[in-house]
Enzyme design. Structure first.
Site, short mmCIF file in Angstrom:
data_model
loop_
_atom_site.label_atom_id
_atom_site.label_comp_id
_atom_site.label_asym_id
_atom_site.label_seq_id
_atom_site.Cartn_x
_atom_site.Cartn_y
_atom_site.Cartn_z
N GLY A 5 1.02 -1.12 -0.12
CA GLY A 5 0.15 -0.02 0.08
C GLY A 5 0.81 1.28 -0.21
O GLY A 5 1.93 1.03 0.45
N GLN B 32 2.96 9.98 1.11
CA GLN B 32 4.21 9.31 1.29
C GLN B 32 5.10 9.47 -0.22
O GLN B 32 6.21 9.42 -0.31
CB GLN B 32 3.96 7.60 1.31
N CYS C 191 6.06 0.00 7.31
CA CYS C 191 5.45 1.18 6.37
C CYS C 191 6.68 1.38 5.45
O CYS C 191 7.96 1.51 5.83
CB CYS C 191 5.00 2.36 7.26
N LEU C 192 6.47 1.66 4.24
CA LEU C 192 7.56 2.07 3.32
C LEU C 192 8.17 3.33 3.65
O LEU C 192 9.24 3.67 3.48
CB LEU C 192 7.08 2.29 1.95
N HIS D 298 -4.53 1.36 7.73
CA HIS D 298 -3.05 2.01 7.75
C HIS D 298 -2.89 3.14 6.74
O HIS D 298 -2.37 4.20 6.94
CB HIS D 298 -2.05 0.58 7.34
N GLU D 299 -3.34 2.84 5.62
CA GLU D 299 -3.40 3.97 4.50
C GLU D 299 -4.24 4.98 4.76
O GLU D 299 -3.84 6.16 4.79
CB GLU D 299 -3.73 3.41 3.22
N HIS E 234 -2.58 7.58 7.22
CA HIS E 234 -1.49 8.09 6.63
C HIS E 234 -2.31 9.51 6.17
O HIS E 234 -1.79 10.61 6.31
CB HIS E 234 -1.21 7.81 5.39
NI NI Z 1 2.51 3.42 5.57
#
Ligand code: NI
Length: 168
Positions: free
Chosen positions: A46, A51, A88-89, A130-131, A134
């Site tokens: 995701g 991000q 998380c990226l 999670h997204e 963000h």
């Molecule tokens: Ni993330």
């Protein structure tokens, strides 16, 4: 399509609230294409627009059943609970245990502005939470019960399983 740079946890942008998308135009479509390419290249499941330094309510996800694009997503209801590893990226090299709902009902617009509703479970439910976090400026590290370390024998098996596809 082009890869976008993924901003990391130190960046204040990740703490800001994203604004709704109003224009469903070519610029949005280009951003969505770039976000998907960036997510796949980073082996994530995701990616949210903040991000890649765009403070708009846009997320892309692929938990193994194909690409899902969500514009202006809203959580309608949640049910149950799951506790599991999350990454998380934007938080490279770290993982943590996070409690999430087992089931999530969400509504969102597609790239053309049409509204849809989705009922998700397990990994996809976790990913949606999670997204959408963000988009509110929240990271999983804010709500994790504890960090997972590589030498954590207890979690080793579980983490290994999720390591490939747990980054969002
Ligand atoms: Ni993330």
């Amino acid at each position: 399509m082009a890869l976008r740079k993924i901003v990391c946890i130190e960046d204040d942008l990740l703490r800001k609230k994203s604004r709704p998308v109003e224009k469903f135009d070519d610029k949005l479509h280009k951003l969505l294409d770039d976000m998907a390419e960036t997510m796949y290249q980073a082996n994530g499941v995701g990616l949210a627009a903040p991000q890649v330094a765009v403070l708009r309510q846009i997320v892309v996800m692929d938990c193994g059943d194909g690409l899902i694009e969500m514009i202006n997503p809203e959580i309608v209801s949640t049910e149950g609970e799951q506790d599991g590893p999350e990454g998380c990226l934007s938080v490279p090299g770290r993982r943590g245990m996070v409690k999430r709902p087992m089931k999530v009902k969400a509504r969102f617009q597609d790239r053309n502005g049409e509204w849809y509703e989705i009922e998700a479970e397990e990994l996809l439910a976790r990913c949606i939470m999670h997204e959408t976090d963000h988009l509110k400026g929240q990271l999983y590290v804010d709500i994790m019960s504890r960090e997972i370390f590589d030498d954590d024998e207890e979690e080793a098996e579980e983490t290994e399983e999720a390591a490939e596809d747990g980054k969002a």
